[in-house]
Design an enzyme around this catalytic site. Sequence first.
Site, short mmCIF file in Angstrom:
data_model
loop_
_atom_site.label_atom_id
_atom_site.label_comp_id
_atom_site.label_asym_id
_atom_site.label_seq_id
_atom_site.Cartn_x
_atom_site.Cartn_y
_atom_site.Cartn_z
N CYS A 30 -25.44 14.56 23.45
CA CYS A 30 -25.47 13.17 22.20
C CYS A 30 -24.76 13.35 21.77
O CYS A 30 -24.64 13.91 20.66
CB CYS A 30 -26.67 12.79 22.15
SG CYS A 30 -27.36 11.58 21.35
N CYS A 33 -26.26 12.46 17.97
CA CYS A 33 -27.23 13.51 17.65
C CYS A 33 -26.18 14.38 17.24
O CYS A 33 -26.56 15.11 15.90
CB CYS A 33 -28.09 14.07 18.97
SG CYS A 33 -28.57 13.06 19.50
#
Length: 105
Positions: A30, A33
């Site tokens: 991600c 993230c």
Amino acid sequence: MEYKFTTANFEEEVIKSDIPVLVDFYADWCGPCKMMMPIVDKMAEKYDGKIKVGKVNSDEENQLAAKYNIMSIPSFLLFKNGELVDTLTGAMPADILASKLDSLL
């Protein structure tokens, strides 16, 4: 200090914690993230001893992700006295995350 939360230790480390807890649901693939990782690391340092900061890999711990209805990552869950008190989703500036953490103290 940053913690790694799993299904096995979530009850003990988060629900039974005597201090507030920030739980970061993330995945290695991600992009947002990854952008948040240094910010979360900074929060772990800044609030050490006052707020427990840790991560849950949502790919590895999909039961926890399902239990807390994690549909988007990163998702940040804030717990106080064993109760979920707030949820934040997506990348955000450090000052926004810090103000949410300050509200737990």
